[in-house]
Scaffold this motif. Structure first.
Motif, PDB file in Angstrom:
ATOM      1  N   ASP A 264       0.872  -1.307  -0.105  1.00 13.73           N
ATOM      2  CA  ASP A 264       0.087  -0.025  -0.022  1.00 13.73           C
ATOM      3  C   ASP A 264       0.973   1.094   0.172  1.00 13.73           C
ATOM      4  OD1 ASP A 264      -2.309   1.697   0.252  1.00 13.73           O
ATOM      5  OD2 ASP A 264      -3.407   0.164   1.373  1.00 13.73           O
ATOM      6  N   ILE A 265       0.269   2.318   0.282  1.00 10.58           N
ATOM      7  CA  ILE A 265       1.045   3.652   0.523  1.00 10.58           C
ATOM      8  C   ILE A 265       0.470   4.542   1.425  1.00 10.58           C
ATOM      9  CG2 ILE A 265      -0.343   4.903  -1.502  1.00 10.58           C
ATOM     10  CD1 ILE A 265       2.753   5.730  -2.445  1.00 10.58           C
ATOM     11  N   TYR A 266       1.292   5.132   2.072  1.00  7.27           N
ATOM     12  CA  TYR A 266       0.820   6.164   3.028  1.00  7.27           C
ATOM     13  C   TYR A 266       1.157   7.520   2.882  1.00  7.27           C
ATOM     14  CZ  TYR A 266      -1.153   7.952   7.652  1.00  7.27           C
ATOM     15  OH  TYR A 266      -1.976   8.688   8.343  1.00  7.27           O
ATOM     16  N   ALA A 267       0.120   8.452   2.619  1.00  7.61           N
ATOM     17  CA  ALA A 267       0.478   9.668   1.954  1.00  7.61           C
ATOM     18  C   ALA A 267      -0.268  10.775   3.211  1.00  7.61           C
ATOM     19  CB  ALA A 267      -0.494  10.069   0.846  1.00  7.61           C
ATOM     20  N   ARG A 268       0.490  11.901   2.987  1.00  2.00           N
ATOM     21  CA  ARG A 268       0.087  12.801   4.034  1.00  2.00           C
ATOM     22  C   ARG A 268      -1.326  13.188   4.342  1.00  2.00           C
ATOM     23  NH1 ARG A 268       4.071  18.170   2.661  1.00  2.00           N
ATOM     24  NH2 ARG A 268       6.210  17.072   3.041  1.00  2.00           N
ATOM     25  N   SER A 269      -1.867  13.218   3.189  1.00  2.00           N
ATOM     26  CA  SER A 269      -3.384  13.372   3.251  1.00  2.00           C
ATOM     27  C   SER A 269      -4.336  12.557   3.939  1.00  2.00           C
ATOM     28  CB  SER A 269      -3.969  13.587   1.978  1.00  2.00           C
ATOM     29  OG  SER A 269      -3.490  12.471   0.853  1.00  2.00           O
ATOM     30  N   ASP A 270      -3.764  11.356   3.921  1.00  2.00           N
ATOM     31  CA  ASP A 270      -4.414  10.168   4.836  1.00  2.00           C
ATOM     32  C   ASP A 270      -4.640  10.552   6.357  1.00  2.00           C
ATOM     33  OD1 ASP A 270      -4.688   8.517   2.709  1.00  2.00           O
ATOM     34  OD2 ASP A 270      -2.649   7.482   2.800  1.00  2.00           O
ATOM     35  N   ILE A 271      -3.830  11.460   6.856  1.00  2.00           N
ATOM     36  CA  ILE A 271      -3.788  11.800   8.306  1.00  2.00           C
ATOM     37  C   ILE A 271      -5.174  12.569   8.375  1.00  2.00           C
ATOM     38  CG2 ILE A 271      -2.763  14.117   8.018  1.00  2.00           C
ATOM     39  CD1 ILE A 271      -1.938  11.469  10.632  1.00  2.00           C
ATOM     40  N   THR A 272      -5.935  13.260   7.672  1.00  2.00           N
ATOM     41  CA  THR A 272      -6.944  13.867   7.886  1.00  2.00           C
ATOM     42  C   THR A 272      -7.993  13.019   8.318  1.00  2.00           C
ATOM     43  OG1 THR A 272      -7.620  13.840   5.632  1.00  2.00           O
ATOM     44  CG2 THR A 272      -6.422  15.839   6.587  1.00  2.00           C
ATOM     45  N   THR A 273      -7.945  11.832   8.090  1.00  2.00           N
ATOM     46  CA  THR A 273      -8.805  10.769   8.786  1.00  2.00           C
ATOM     47  C   THR A 273      -9.028  10.808  10.116  1.00  2.00           C
ATOM     48  OG1 THR A 273      -8.445   9.272   6.667  1.00  2.00           O
ATOM     49  CG2 THR A 273      -9.447   8.331   8.575  1.00  2.00           C
ATOM     50  N   LEU A 274      -7.957  10.886  10.838  1.00  3.34           N
ATOM     51  CA  LEU A 274      -8.130  10.968  12.397  1.00  3.34           C
ATOM     52  C   LEU A 274      -8.976  12.205  12.881  1.00  3.34           C
ATOM     53  CD1 LEU A 274      -4.529  10.089  12.988  1.00  3.34           C
ATOM     54  CD2 LEU A 274      -6.416   8.592  12.841  1.00  3.34           C
ATOM     55  N   ALA A 275      -9.321  13.083  11.745  1.00  4.49           N
ATOM     56  CA  ALA A 275     -10.245  14.166  12.236  1.00  4.49           C
ATOM     57  C   ALA A 275     -11.391  14.012  12.423  1.00  4.49           C
ATOM     58  CB  ALA A 275     -10.007  15.542  11.402  1.00  4.49           C
ATOM     59  N   LYS A 276     -11.856  12.815  11.806  1.00  5.73           N
ATOM     60  CA  LYS A 276     -13.445  12.234  11.893  1.00  5.73           C
ATOM     61  C   LYS A 276     -13.503  11.805  13.239  1.00  5.73           C
ATOM     62  CE  LYS A 276     -16.504   8.845   9.715  1.00  5.73           C
ATOM     63  NZ  LYS A 276     -17.565  10.066   9.303  1.00  5.73           N
ATOM     64  N   ASP A 277     -14.491  12.320  13.918  1.00  5.06           N
ATOM     65  CA  ASP A 277     -15.296  11.967  15.289  1.00  5.06           C
ATOM     66  C   ASP A 277     -13.922  11.641  16.367  1.00  5.06           C
ATOM     67  OD1 ASP A 277     -17.664  11.187  14.180  1.00  5.06           O
ATOM     68  OD2 ASP A 277     -16.951   9.138  13.732  1.00  5.06           O
ATOM     69  N   LYS A 278     -13.155  12.908  16.105  1.00  7.74           N
ATOM     70  CA  LYS A 278     -11.966  13.189  16.857  1.00  7.74           C
ATOM     71  C   LYS A 278     -10.925  11.781  17.418  1.00  7.74           C
ATOM     72  CE  LYS A 278     -12.812  15.359  20.737  1.00  7.74           C
ATOM     73  NZ  LYS A 278     -13.525  15.719  21.868  1.00  7.74           N
ATOM     74  N   ALA A 279     -10.790  11.121  16.408  1.00  6.13           N
ATOM     75  CA  ALA A 279     -10.136   9.775  16.447  1.00  6.13           C
ATOM     76  C   ALA A 279      -8.735   9.900  16.993  1.00  6.13           C
ATOM     77  CB  ALA A 279      -9.855   9.093  15.127  1.00  6.13           C
ATOM     78  N   TYR A 280      -8.092  11.368  16.797  1.00  2.06           N
ATOM     79  CA  TYR A 280      -6.829  11.678  17.114  1.00  2.06           C
ATOM     80  C   TYR A 280      -6.817  11.537  18.906  1.00  2.06           C
ATOM     81  CZ  TYR A 280      -8.947  16.227  17.884  1.00  2.06           C
ATOM     82  OH  TYR A 280      -9.795  17.050  18.193  1.00  2.06           O
ATOM     83  N   ALA A 281      -7.785  11.802  19.407  1.00  3.13           N
ATOM     84  CA  ALA A 281      -8.040  11.898  20.791  1.00  3.13           C
ATOM     85  C   ALA A 281      -7.827  10.403  21.661  1.00  3.13           C
ATOM     86  CB  ALA A 281      -9.079  12.650  21.300  1.00  3.13           C
ATOM     87  N   GLN A 282      -8.236   9.486  20.758  1.00  5.86           N
ATOM     88  CA  GLN A 282      -8.243   8.031  21.230  1.00  5.86           C
ATOM     89  C   GLN A 282      -6.988   7.217  21.134  1.00  5.86           C
ATOM     90  OE1 GLN A 282     -12.269   6.872  19.525  1.00  5.86           O
ATOM     91  NE2 GLN A 282     -13.045   9.059  20.006  1.00  5.86           N
ATOM     92  N   ILE A 283      -6.243   7.692  19.959  1.00  4.69           N
ATOM     93  CA  ILE A 283      -4.991   6.900  19.840  1.00  4.69           C
ATOM     94  C   ILE A 283      -3.647   7.612  20.391  1.00  4.69           C
ATOM     95  CG2 ILE A 283      -6.266   6.146  17.913  1.00  4.69           C
ATOM     96  CD1 ILE A 283      -4.108   8.057  16.144  1.00  4.69           C
ATOM     97  N   ARG A 284      -2.684   6.629  20.424  1.00  2.00           N
ATOM     98  CA  ARG A 284      -1.439   7.243  20.332  1.00  2.00           C
ATOM     99  C   ARG A 284      -0.462   6.736  19.270  1.00  2.00           C
ATOM    100  NH1 ARG A 284       1.055   8.566  25.370  1.00  2.00           N
ATOM    101  NH2 ARG A 284       2.957   7.854  24.339  1.00  2.00           N
ATOM    102  N   LEU A 285       0.168   7.904  18.518  1.00  2.00           N
ATOM    103  CA  LEU A 285       0.795   7.561  17.351  1.00  2.00           C
ATOM    104  C   LEU A 285       1.674   6.534  17.599  1.00  2.00           C
ATOM    105  CD1 LEU A 285       1.477  11.414  16.342  1.00  2.00           C
ATOM    106  CD2 LEU A 285      -0.478  10.035  15.631  1.00  2.00           C
ATOM    107  N   ASP A 286       2.406   6.132  18.429  1.00  2.00           N
ATOM    108  CA  ASP A 286       3.480   5.208  18.446  1.00  2.00           C
ATOM    109  C   ASP A 286       2.780   3.928  18.858  1.00  2.00           C
ATOM    110  OD1 ASP A 286       5.439   6.941  17.820  1.00  2.00           O
ATOM    111  OD2 ASP A 286       5.918   7.148  19.998  1.00  2.00           O
ATOM    112  N   ASP A 287       1.638   3.839  19.428  1.00  2.00           N
ATOM    113  CA  ASP A 287       0.904   2.461  19.659  1.00  2.00           C
ATOM    114  C   ASP A 287      -0.140   1.856  18.401  1.00  2.00           C
ATOM    115  OD1 ASP A 287       2.046   2.783  22.124  1.00  2.00           O
ATOM    116  OD2 ASP A 287       0.140   3.515  23.126  1.00  2.00           O
ATOM    117  N   MET A 288      -0.094   2.957  17.382  1.00  2.00           N
ATOM    118  CA  MET A 288      -1.241   2.444  16.059  1.00  2.00           C
ATOM    119  C   MET A 288      -0.062   2.119  15.076  1.00  2.00           C
ATOM    120  SD  MET A 288      -3.893   4.511  14.261  1.00  2.00           S
ATOM    121  CE  MET A 288      -5.229   4.002  14.923  1.00  2.00           C
ATOM    122  N   SER A 289      -0.226   0.860  14.360  1.00  2.00           N
ATOM    123  CA  SER A 289       0.622   0.543  13.326  1.00  2.00           C
ATOM    124  C   SER A 289       0.092   1.210  12.162  1.00  2.00           C
ATOM    125  CB  SER A 289       0.605  -0.882  12.997  1.00  2.00           C
ATOM    126  OG  SER A 289      -0.723  -1.416  12.738  1.00  2.00           O
TER     127      SER A 289
END
Length: 479
Positions: free
Chosen positions: A385-410
């Motif tokens: 697959d490929i991971y792009a910068r723009s993929d990060i905006t997914t974490l804005a949905k339903d405040k997902a960024y508040a429920q994860i730790r960057l180093d714990d998510m693969s």
């Protein structure tokens, strides 16, 4: 005219048309009348060459030749001449140029399919197509092609990029950062211009890179930016904080914030492309103001390299022979970032990650390597697959960024989240082969939403490099 002579590779001696390969001959050294003759005409016919439009010293012609060894020579203003910059030998007709055309190669391996269940989003068309014989590009052909492309881009303006209808999203600098990134995600856009009503001007852009920097700040111990503050933090406040972060990252005296790069509807397409390249941005706002001081401009469009490339492809669609470089395989062109071969130490390494790497590692690599995407590969370096910068905006949905730790998510988990959030059924990974022509690569990159192609090995899908829109334009414009 030379006398008739036996010929071992005559393109007009009853050879099956399926074995004739069109080859382009170029005489770039001027003249009034230029012809070509050779073993493929039994040295008994002069084939006239025509001037290339916009290049008063370059003559060209396309001849269909059979596979094998051929000799040829140019007849310039009643004088026989050869090109000293192409292979030549001394033969029965004096010094002659030579060319060898290999027989049609065997078929490449059949098309492969993605390995991950439920992810039919990687595409590589025409894997089974045959490689076409193509002469090595000469400096003359390269300069001719660049001249014609630059001339076309200089004659056409940004006004031609404006759609008949559509919408452009802009954000006020006084809205909250969290709300802004939710808007980017909902609208499916990676970047938006920023409007300052007090100044009556567009003052910058908000991009996925901003969100990446914010998430990294949230994860840093001792950061002044907290999740609660993000709810109320305005874009303007974030931009002021970003100045401090960027200076810490760079460790130099570069001034921040950078001035917004804009263009007008009457700017040439070449100027717009150069602004995108020199500014290292994904898009340039096209604005127009009727005020003498340029205040309160109207936002007309967001110009991208993809749109400009589409204009090039459309214009030269039926005259691709006038651009010699288009038929060159990308393996023969210094284009993009390639995986270094054994013994090569001067190439910039290609950033790749395994699916079990952390999202934090991916974001750090995107920022530090200054790349817009990272190929995700297995233990054999085969593309998953490929991971792009723009993929990060997914974490804005339903405040997902508040429920994860960057180093714990693969990365694998992040991509699954992205697929679930967007119900994505299209093609995420656009790929190409080393044998694909520059023309094919350009046509694929001209598709909306495609910003890069991953070069893979046929059959194994092993990553061999990556080509971005910026790479193509830097090559085409010679910058």
């Amino acid at each position: 005219m030379f006398a008739s002579a036996p010929d071992s590779g005559n393109g007009n001696s009853g050879v099956s048309r399926s074995l004739l390969i069109p080859m382009r001959f170029v005489w770039p050294y001027g003249g009034s009348r230029v012809f070509i003759s050779g073993s493929f005409t039994r040295w008994s016919e002069h084939i006239p060459m025509s001037l290339m439009e916009g290049c008063p010293t370059v003559f060209q012609v396309i001849c269909s030749l059979s596979p094998g060894y051929h000799q040829f020579k140019f007849f310039v203003d009643n004088e026989w001449r050869h090109d000293e910059h192409q292979p030549f030998v001394i033969g029965d007709y004096g010094v002659v140029n030579t060319i060898f055309i290999a027989r049609e190669p065997d078929m490449l391996p059949p098309s492969f399919s993605p390995e991950m269940p439920g992810r039919s989003n990687m595409d590589l068309d025409d894997v089974s197509s045959q490689m076409e014989a193509a002469p090595t590009i000469s400096n003359a052909d390269l300069e001719v092609s660049r001249h014609r492309i630059a001339a076309f881009l200089s004659r056409h303006t940004a006004y031609e990029l404006l759609p008949e209808s559509g919408k452009v999203v802009a954000l006020d600098v006084d809205i909250a950062v969290k709300q802004a990134f939710h808007i980017l995600h909902e609208q499916g856009i990676p970047v938006a211009p920023l409007w300052d009503s007090c100044k009556g001007q567009f003052v910058g852009v908000l991009s996925a890179l901003d969100f990446i920097l914010i998430l990294r700040e949230l994860g840093n111990l001792g950061s002044d930016l907290t999740e609660e503050e993000l709810e109320m933090h305005t874009i303007s406040a974030w931009k002021e904080g970003k100045v401090h972060i960027s200076r810490q990252m760079d460790g130099n005296a570069r001034s921040y914030p950078r001035r917004l790069v804009c263009a007008g509807p009457h700017d040439s397409l070449k100027d717009v492309a150069l602004k995108i390249l020199n500014g290292k941005v994904a898009t340039v706002p096209i604005t127009h103001s009727s005020s003498p001081d340029g205040s309160f401009p109207q936002l007309l469009h967001l110009a991208t390299l993809s749109e400009i490339l589409k204009c090039i492809c459309r214009h030269f669609k039926h005259s691709s022979s006038s651009l010699p470089i288009l038929q060159q395989p990308i393996c023969s062109i210094p284009l993009g970032t390639r995986v270094p071969k054994i013994g090569e130490s001067n190439r910039r390494p290609l950033a790749m990650l395994r699916p079990n790497a952390s999202l934090g590692a991916a974001l750090s690599l995107l920022v530090q390597a200054e790349v817009s995407s990272i190929p995700i590969v297995d233990e054999n370096d085969a593309l998953i697959d490929i991971y792009a910068r723009s993929d990060i905006t997914t974490l804005a949905k339903d405040k997902a960024y508040a429920q994860i730790r960057l180093d714990d998510m693969s990365i694998h988990q992040a991509l699954q989240l992205e697929q679930y959030a967007n119900s994505f059924n299209g093609q995420r990974c656009q790929m190409c082969l080393q044998s694909d022509t520059l023309h094919k690569v350009m046509e694929r990159l001209a598709n909306p939403g495609t910003r890069r192609l991953v070069i893979v090995e046929a059959g194994s899908k092993r990553v061999e490099g990556i080509i971005s829109l910026s790479d193509v334009f830097r090559f085409l414009l010679g910058v």
